[in-house]
Design an enzyme around this catalytic site. Structure first.
Site, PDB file in Angstrom:
ATOM      1  N   ILE A 177       0.910  -1.209   0.046  1.00 41.68           N
ATOM      2  CA  ILE A 177       0.051   0.062  -0.047  1.00 41.68           C
ATOM      3  C   ILE A 177       0.971   1.259   0.047  1.00 41.68           C
ATOM      4  O   ILE A 177       1.115   1.910   0.979  1.00 41.68           O
ATOM      5  CB  ILE A 177      -1.104  -0.032   1.222  1.00 41.68           C
ATOM      6  CG1 ILE A 177      -0.705  -0.372   2.453  1.00 41.68           C
ATOM      7  CG2 ILE A 177      -2.140  -0.907   0.949  1.00 41.68           C
ATOM      8  CD1 ILE A 177      -1.384  -0.284   3.631  1.00 41.68           C
ATOM      9  N   HIS A 178       1.486   1.417  -1.130  1.00 41.16           N
ATOM     10  CA  HIS A 178       2.376   2.516  -1.386  1.00 41.16           C
ATOM     11  C   HIS A 178       2.049   3.925  -0.809  1.00 41.16           C
ATOM     12  O   HIS A 178       3.039   4.490  -0.007  1.00 41.16           O
ATOM     13  CB  HIS A 178       2.800   2.562  -2.968  1.00 41.16           C
ATOM     14  CG  HIS A 178       3.186   1.397  -3.599  1.00 41.16           C
ATOM     15  ND1 HIS A 178       4.256   0.758  -3.513  1.00 41.16           N
ATOM     16  CD2 HIS A 178       2.183   0.552  -4.542  1.00 41.16           C
ATOM     17  CE1 HIS A 178       4.179  -0.246  -4.339  1.00 41.16           C
ATOM     18  NE2 HIS A 178       2.805  -0.472  -4.902  1.00 41.16           N
ATOM     19  N   ASP A 179       0.995   4.308  -0.961  1.00 42.36           N
ATOM     20  CA  ASP A 179       0.509   5.530  -0.797  1.00 42.36           C
ATOM     21  C   ASP A 179       0.353   5.826   0.871  1.00 42.36           C
ATOM     22  O   ASP A 179       0.749   6.816   1.394  1.00 42.36           O
ATOM     23  CB  ASP A 179      -1.108   6.116  -1.064  1.00 42.36           C
ATOM     24  CG  ASP A 179      -0.560   5.912  -2.857  1.00 42.36           C
ATOM     25  OD1 ASP A 179       0.220   6.342  -3.361  1.00 42.36           O
ATOM     26  OD2 ASP A 179      -1.906   5.855  -3.466  1.00 42.36           O
TER      27      ASP A 179
END
Ligand code: BDR
Ligand code: CA
Length: 315
Positions: free
Chosen positions: A238-240
């Site tokens: 979940i990069h963000d």
């Protein structure tokens, strides 16, 4: 005093989780959530922002900005990982407003309203930020800080062999933003990819007695299914959300000042981020880049923050 924050997003499940966390963080005041095309087309991005906000129904609603397509259109490949609607195909009802101001106007208004006090967290392509800087060329000098999730320093891309998705979607905008005279931080794919969430996280989520818990329990299982089907992975990224934690807890990361730019013409390398790391560089440092991360520390912080958000959104 809470830090004023503009979230520029292309939801996207990881964008959605970052929005949930920020809205209930007592150290943040989310003044605007501006939508941008990326994971989904522009209109869907604006709709998803309104879906997420109505699911969360925070005590103080931020302003919302409408997305419009980048000049060269969005790449047709898109991102399948979050489903065609960006939120894992979960049906959500929302009253969708069509009278929103364009995102770049909302960004300009909010930054001008509180000079040097606003942080922008850019979680999608950099279309809106570049347009805001074009609309108001002095804006970079009154912006507090810009934190960008995107690009890659040493690792491969995730949309082409060379490019990370957010930068690839609008490389011209990304180049303009990289070159803008403001304080910038980049959280690249090399770092966000290291924070893997495994299936056990689903058992550690807040329960359904809160708006945050209910929403997460609807959208996150879809992400695990998509990562398994599309990428053959049992864990998700979940990069963000990692980008948000880099902003709120920079002590969990190491940063190095670098000289970075964006490839806007390459046949195989379009949208690649390029850093001058020669022994005697010719380019000037223009961006602080996250290079190391305390993975477990970030995961624990994500869970802590989600539970705090759940407590603040009890039903
Ligand atoms: C970025 O691409 C998008 O799909 C995610 O939302 C994230 O912003 C990671 O490369
Ligand atoms: Ca995103």
């Amino acid at each position: 005093m809470p830090r004023k924050l503009i979230l520029d997003v292309d939801p996207g499940i990881d964008d959605a989780v970052a929005i949930c966390m920020s809205l209930f963080d007592p150290n943040l005041e989310v003044v605007a959530v501006t939508s941008v095309g990326g994971n989904v087309p522009p209109q869907q991005a604006a709709r998803n922002v309104q879906v997420i906000l109505s699911q969360m129904d925070p005590p103080r609603w931020p302003r919302i900005g409408a997305a419009t397509a980048p000049e060269h259109g969005l790449p047709t490949e898109g991102r399948r990982i979050f489903g065609p609607d960006g939120l894992g195909g979960v049906p959500f009802e929302a009253a969708v407003r069509r009278d929103l101001h364009p995102s770049e106007k909302v960004i300009c208004d909010e930054v001008r309203a509180a000079p040097e006090a606003v942080t922008i967290l850019a979680l999608g392509p950099l279309t809106n930020i570049a347009r805001a800087f074009l609309r108001d060329p002095q804006l970079p000098s009154v912006l507090g800080q810009l934190v960008i999730v995107g690009g890659t320093v040493s690792g491969p891309g995730n949309i082409t062999p060379a490019a990370e998705f957010n930068i690839y979607c609008d490389p011209q905008a990304a180049r303009a933003v990289f070159r803008a005279p403001c304080t910038k931080t980049l959280i690249p794919l090399d770092v966000t990819n290291r924070v893997e969430l495994t299936l056990d996280i689903l058992h550690r989520l807040p329960d359904e007695n809160s708006r945050v818990g209910r929403f997460l329990r609807k959208i996150l299982p879809a992400t695990f299914r998509a990562y398994r089907q599309e990428l053959g992975l049992e864990s998700i990224r979940i990069h963000d959300v990692v980008g948000l934690v880099a902003l709120t807890h920079p002590e969990l990361f190491s940063f190095v000042e670098m000289a970075g730019d964006v490839e806007t013409m390459g046949e195989l390398t379009l949208g690649a981020t390029v850093f001058d790391r020669r022994r005697v560089p010719a380019w000037r440092h223009n961006i602080a880049v996250a290079t190391e991360v305390d993975k477990q520390g970030v995961i624990e912080e994500i869970l802590r923050s989600l539970h705090a958000a759940a407590a603040a959104s009890e039903l």
